[in-house]
Design a protein around this motif. Structure first.
Motif, PDB file in Angstrom:
ATOM      1  N   TRP A 551       0.824  -1.213   0.000  1.00 22.73           N
ATOM      2  CA  TRP A 551       0.000   0.000   0.000  1.00 22.73           C
ATOM      3  C   TRP A 551       0.856   1.260   0.000  1.00 22.73           C
ATOM      4  O   TRP A 551       0.397   2.322   0.382  1.00 22.73           O
ATOM      5  N   GLN A 552       2.092   1.132  -0.435  1.00 17.84           N
ATOM      6  CA  GLN A 552       2.955   2.299  -0.569  1.00 17.84           C
ATOM      7  C   GLN A 552       3.116   2.610  -2.055  1.00 17.84           C
ATOM      8  O   GLN A 552       3.556   1.761  -2.827  1.00 17.84           O
ATOM      9  N   PHE A 553       2.729   3.808  -2.438  1.00 22.86           N
ATOM     10  CA  PHE A 553       2.684   4.187  -3.851  1.00 22.86           C
ATOM     11  C   PHE A 553       3.695   5.288  -4.157  1.00 22.86           C
ATOM     12  O   PHE A 553       3.952   6.151  -3.323  1.00 22.86           O
ATOM     13  N   GLY A 554       4.217   5.242  -5.393  1.00 27.21           N
ATOM     14  CA  GLY A 554       5.152   6.261  -5.844  1.00 27.21           C
ATOM     15  C   GLY A 554       4.714   6.840  -7.175  1.00 27.21           C
ATOM     16  O   GLY A 554       3.626   6.547  -7.688  1.00 27.21           O
ATOM     17  N   ILE A 555       5.575   7.649  -7.750  1.00 26.27           N
ATOM     18  CA  ILE A 555       5.240   8.398  -8.958  1.00 26.27           C
ATOM     19  C   ILE A 555       4.893   7.495 -10.145  1.00 26.27           C
ATOM     20  O   ILE A 555       4.158   7.890 -11.044  1.00 26.27           O
ATOM     21  N   GLY A 556       5.381   6.243 -10.145  1.00 22.41           N
ATOM     22  CA  GLY A 556       5.095   5.349 -11.274  1.00 22.41           C
ATOM     23  C   GLY A 556       3.881   4.467 -11.070  1.00 22.41           C
ATOM     24  O   GLY A 556       3.607   3.583 -11.890  1.00 22.41           O
ATOM     25  N   ASP A 557       3.113   4.700  -9.993  1.00 26.09           N
ATOM     26  CA  ASP A 557       1.990   3.810  -9.661  1.00 26.09           C
ATOM     27  C   ASP A 557       0.633   4.421  -9.965  1.00 26.09           C
ATOM     28  O   ASP A 557      -0.344   4.209  -9.242  1.00 26.09           O
ATOM     29  N   LYS A 558       0.534   5.172 -11.057  1.00 30.32           N
ATOM     30  CA  LYS A 558      -0.702   5.879 -11.385  1.00 30.32           C
ATOM     31  C   LYS A 558      -1.870   4.916 -11.584  1.00 30.32           C
ATOM     32  O   LYS A 558      -2.981   5.137 -11.080  1.00 30.32           O
ATOM     33  N   VAL A 559      -1.636   3.827 -12.294  1.00 27.67           N
ATOM     34  CA  VAL A 559      -2.713   2.853 -12.558  1.00 27.67           C
ATOM     35  C   VAL A 559      -3.165   2.212 -11.258  1.00 27.67           C
ATOM     36  O   VAL A 559      -4.364   2.046 -11.005  1.00 27.67           O
ATOM     37  N   LYS A 560      -2.201   1.864 -10.403  1.00 30.75           N
ATOM     38  CA  LYS A 560      -2.544   1.227  -9.120  1.00 30.75           C
ATOM     39  C   LYS A 560      -3.397   2.142  -8.249  1.00 30.75           C
ATOM     40  O   LYS A 560      -4.375   1.710  -7.647  1.00 30.75           O
ATOM     41  N   ILE A 561      -3.003   3.420  -8.167  1.00 29.28           N
ATOM     42  CA  ILE A 561      -3.734   4.348  -7.295  1.00 29.28           C
ATOM     43  C   ILE A 561      -5.143   4.590  -7.821  1.00 29.28           C
ATOM     44  O   ILE A 561      -6.087   4.782  -7.056  1.00 29.28           O
ATOM     45  N   GLN A 562      -5.310   4.552  -9.149  1.00 23.72           N
ATOM     46  CA  GLN A 562      -6.641   4.782  -9.723  1.00 23.72           C
ATOM     47  C   GLN A 562      -7.591   3.623  -9.441  1.00 23.72           C
ATOM     48  O   GLN A 562      -8.809   3.789  -9.465  1.00 23.72           O
TER      49      GLN A 562
END
Length: 964
Positions: A551-562
């Motif tokens: 559950w830790q997101f970074g700048i490359g995780d746009k699809v995951k966060i959406q």
């Protein structure tokens, strides 16, 4: 001579917005105060803003054409942008635009509190950018404050405008009541689930910036700034307003106002001093943004609240409820338990015989509670607890508190900064607060002293310049539900019975959270109230999963966060089902579902994004897809919506009052008769003589009302409560006879818990008063009806009296008694009803069902304590205690009745004083009479009528202004 070249026309628009600011730790603040917003200035004072823009444009050769407010359908109107269209010569370079922005900002700062604006050139009106969040409650309060100040200025300039003075007084009174009334949010979880960490992130990202902090506190005065030999009673209102809030509130509690100000404050005040040894790590700031941009570890010192440590977890966990409120200055108030409370708490150790009767606690939790109590005993007595001590002490009074503890037991401490440097004041307060949570390792002698204070703390109230708290919010950080002693559990239960909303934080959701969390929440008063009336309490279920790597997101995780939006919908369905199960309902009603807020919360991600470098609105725009899925903005908006929903009726009441003042009555009395009355009263000697007699007659009505109310409370209420209690006593005695066999320890009599000791199944309070619980509503409803009948009777008599007064004047002028009570009623009823409502009260100590329930509960606890608990809480025979309880049940009930009526009578005196303040204005002049006379003047002069209508109409438009 060649013709001059044609001037270039400006083909672009200017976009005017509220500018995001950065906090002390270089994090973008997502919130702005209404008073600082250019959007709010446009909504409430468009002409003022238009003039500022027009004059600034002229300075660089531009002519204002128009100003447009644009909000796309996908956004709330509050998020719209202003677009300004000028004509004139094209500015040559960016420097011209910078000068325009600087001049406009300077001009707006001079005429208002707007100072953070963003001015850009854009091609068209579709180029809308995000702006800081504005609390709607803050917006409503700002409108109320502006209108109140405007009316007060007008009414002061014209003594004849009593009608406007009355409206101004209504607004000022509502403003004062709303300012003092907090919407309380309790943050609940197990220990170590992130309560303090999340709150620290919220405080960090919404902090006032350094410039705001200095500006907002430039007039602060601390006790050392006052001359010696200043008496409390000689402090001016201006002096009091400049004091830190904690000092101002403390001196209100001092009964003898003839005492010396500095002598009173010196023993309790602690000015915060910055120490370079408490500076945060230099890497602390730089690591914030790298979490999102580089997937680096987020490493930052606690912002204000101490956070649970891996080692010495018992010592580093929150022991009491910490109340967090907004204040422009960093400050704190600490209250300590008195020696009696501490001894009663510790005597719990000596009453331990058999806890097998307690089915609500797991064995490990009971063991931990015992361990915590023993640790507190060692700390507060300077003696190691041993089983042999159990045979030496007969009563709680025998417990030997250490001399060091006795020095501060029952005392209050006040801490405050100077307002010159936000970082220094914050770090100094953080250090002071840490010492009440986590003793230092490096100095063992100091650690012992701090441990004593931690163990004796009763309550901590902290004022912080963080906008998450601005706008009537109070957040309560609670002790964790595990690893806590009975005292901490008692804190939690008490808080849950008083708050307006519970924020429950879990790592994996409510369904999977610890059983003791669910038990303490659903065994409290909160869910029962919520079950019967969803609008009376809100439940907010926040899942904080960021400790888990997945559950830790970074700048490359746009699809995951959406994808979180879909996850959130699934999670919500499960959470609602789990809540329904705890409420023992097959399904929740639509209203109940609507009042449960569920969300994932990713504060680390949100804070890290706000720490990215670059233009603030560009950062917000670029990472919008991330920010809208962190749950933070939704949480901020939801908190504000709850505050507004609780206080909306007060704003509506002001609007209703304004509307009533707009009405003009044309037929009831002629312009000529009105003019005659005004002329007669313009004769000063006649006016004084007549109004003295009128005052005497009106005062008599007031005296009669006071007598009737007091008689009702002392006789009718006494008879009603007595009859109900006489029925309840035998029922309570029967329940006690059934339950007393289960009593195996005098611990159930511990006075500190008022018959609700969480360690025992037998709850004396419930056994004795369960039947009264069923009858409470009947008692309170009856009292309310009696009060309303007496107030209505007074109102009708007052209207008749004022009708008689006007007709007497007409008869004295040789005319006829043509004024009807209907005419007088239409003029004064609205305001008279409003004045009478101050007997019942608004927000602060209202004479309503909730207050009466508090009084009954307080009377029950006090009487139970004095009649049954304290006399039996010792190591004497348990059998004797049981016999005494059986004997004293009726005596306890009768004492409850006496105390309840005493509370009501005391509140009656307080509320009647408030009522009198609303019935009379300026030198003991009847408010309703002045309103009638002012209305006569309005009828007699057409120009006054027009001015009156214009003034009120302008205020009405301002109060009706809305973003949505």
């Amino acid at each position: 001579m060649e013709p001059s070249p044609k001037k270039a026309r400006l083909g672009k628009l200017i976009r005017l917005c509220d500018r995001f600011t950065r906090t002390e730790l270089d994090v973008i603040c997502p919130v702005i105060k209404a008073e600082n917003s250019v959007r709010v200035l446009y909504k409430l004072q468009e002409e003022l803003l238009r003039e500022a823009i027009e004059n600034t444009g002229k300075e660089i050769g531009l002519t204002l054409q128009k100003i447009d407010w644009v909000s796309p359908p996908t956004m709330r109107e509050i998020e719209g942008n202003l677009f300004i269209e000028f004509t004139g010569p094209q500015p040559k370079d960016e420097d011209d635009w910078n000068r325009f922005r600087e001049r406009l900002e300077s001009r707006l700062t001079n005429i208002s509190k707007v100072k953070y604006i963003l001015v850009d050139k854009v091609q068209d009106r579709s180029q809308i950018i995000p702006q800081p969040i504005i609390s709607e409650f803050d917006f409503e309060m700002h409108k109320l404050k502006q209108c109140s100040e405007e009316l007060e200025n007008i009414s002061e300039k014209s003594e004849e405008r009593a009608d406007l003075y009355i409206v101004a007084d209504i607004m000022k009174s509502e403003l004062e009541e709303l300012t003092k009334n907090y919407t309380k949010f309790a943050v609940l979880s197990q220990n170590g689930k992130g309560k303090s960490y999340i709150l620290n992130m919220l405080m960090l990202m919404t902090a006032d910036n350094k410039e705001e902090y200095v500006e907002n506190n430039k007039d602060v005065k601390v006790p050392k700034d006052f001359p010696d030999n200043t008496l409390l009673e000689n402090l001016t209102e201006t002096d009091r307003l400049k004091l830190p809030v904690v000092v101002k509130e403390f001196i209100k509690t001092v009964e003898d106002q003839k005492k010396d100000f500095k002598n009173v404050l010196q023993p309790v005040c602690n000015q915060l001093h910055y120490d370079t040894n408490i500076e945060t790590s230099p890497n602390s700031r730089s690591s914030i943004g790298s979490y999102f941009s580089k997937r680096a570890r987020f490493d930052i010192e606690p912002y204000i609240l101490s956070q649970k440590e891996i080692e010495r977890s018992y010592e580093s966990t929150t022991k009491c409820v910490i109340h967090l409120r907004y204040g422009t200055l960093y400050q704190m108030k600490v209250d300590y338990f008195n020696d009696v409370d501490l001894r009663q708490q510790l005597f719990e150790l000596f009453t331990k015989q058999d806890y097998s009767d307690n089915t609500n606690e797991h064995e490990d939790i009971k063991d931990k509670a015992q361990e915590c109590l023993e640790a507190r005993y060692d700390i507060l007595t300077d003696k190691k607890f041993s089983e042999t001590d159990m045979n030496k002490l007969r009563t709680y009074e025998d417990i030997p508190l250490s001399n060091e503890v006795l020095k501060f037991a029952g005392k209050t401490e006040l801490y405050f900064g100077l307002g010159k440097n936000s970082t220094h004041d914050r770090l100094a307060l953080q250090s002071a607060l840490r010492k009440l949570t986590n003793p230092p390792e490096e100095d063992e002698n100091k650690a012992d002293e701090i441990k004593r204070r931690i163990a004796a703390v009763k309550q901590i109230v902290v004022y912080l310049p963080s906008k998450i708290l601005h706008g009537g919010k109070e957040i309560l950080e609670m002790p964790g539900t595990d690893n806590s002693d009975p005292i901490a559990m008692n804190f939690i239960r008490k808080a849950l019975s008083e708050v307006n909303a519970v924020i429950l934080i879990t790592e994996n959701g409510f369904k999977l959270c610890g059983k003791e969390v669910k038990d303490i929440l659903f065994d409290s008063k909160f869910p029962q109230t919520y079950k019967n009336d969803p609008d009376s309490g809100k439940l907010m279920l926040l899942t904080y999963p960021e400790k888990n790597l997945k559950w830790q997101f970074g700048i490359g995780d746009k699809v995951k966060i959406q994808k979180l939006e879909q996850e959130g919908k699934k999670k919500r369905a499960e959470e609602l089902k789990a809540v329904g199960k705890m409420l023992k309902k097959d399904s929740l009603s639509i209203a109940q579902e609507d009042d449960i807020f569920t969300s994932y919360l990713l504060p680390v991600l949100h804070t890290s994004i706000l720490a990215q470098k670059g233009a603030e609105y560009e950062v917000i725009t670029e990472y919008e897809d991330f920010l809208k899925h962190t749950g933070i903005n939704n949480l901020i908006v939801h908190l504000d919506e709850l505050v507004l929903s609780r206080q909306q009726s007060s704003f509506e009441e002001v609007k209703t009052q304004l509307s009533s003042f707009q009405k003009e009555i044309n037929d009831a009395i002629s312009t000529e008769d009105a003019r005659k009355i005004v002329q007669m009263l313009s004769n000063k000697s006649y006016k004084i003589m007549y109004e003295e007699e009128l005052t005497r007659r009106v005062e008599q009505l007031e005296i009669e009302l006071r007598k009737k109310l007091k008689s009702m409370l002392s006789k009718d209420v006494e008879s009603l409560v007595h009859d109900i209690f006489c029925t309840s006593v035998p029922i309570a005695a029967e329940k006690w006879n059934s339950a007393k066999k289960q009593v195996t320890s005098v611990g159930v009599y511990n006075p500190f818990f008022c018959g609700k000791n969480p360690r025992y199944k037998v709850c004396l309070f419930n056994i004795l008063f369960d039947d009264v619980e069923k009858e409470k509503e009947k008692i309170f409803t009856k009292i309310s009806c009696w009060i309303n009948d007496l107030l209505d009777d007074y109102k009708n008599k007052a209207i008749e009296q004022y009708t008689k007064e006007l007709n007497t004047l007409l008869i004295n002028l040789g005319g006829e008694a043509i004024v009807s009570s209907g005419f007088v009623k239409e003029v004064i009823e609205q305001d008279l009803t409003y004045a009478l409502s101050w007997y019942l009260g608004k927000k602060k100590r209202p004479f309503n069902m909730k207050t009466m329930e508090k009084f009954m509960d307080k009377s029950q606890k006090y009487s139970l304590k004095k009649i049954i608990l304290e006399p039996n809480f010792n190591r004497n025979s348990l059998e004797e205690s049981i016999i005494n309880t059986t004997r004293d049940i009726e005596k306890c009930f009768m004492q409850v009745k006496i105390n309840f009526i005493l509370h009501l009578t005391k509140l009656h005196e307080e509320r009647f004083k408030n009522l009198c303040g609303k019935l009379w204005i300026r030198n003991k002049s009847s408010r309703s009479w002045q309103q009638l006379v002012s209305h006569m003047k309005t009828i007699s002069r057409e120009s006054d009528r027009d001015n009156h209508k214009k003034t009120i109409d302008q205020l009405n438009r301002k109060m009706s202004a809305s973003f949505n």
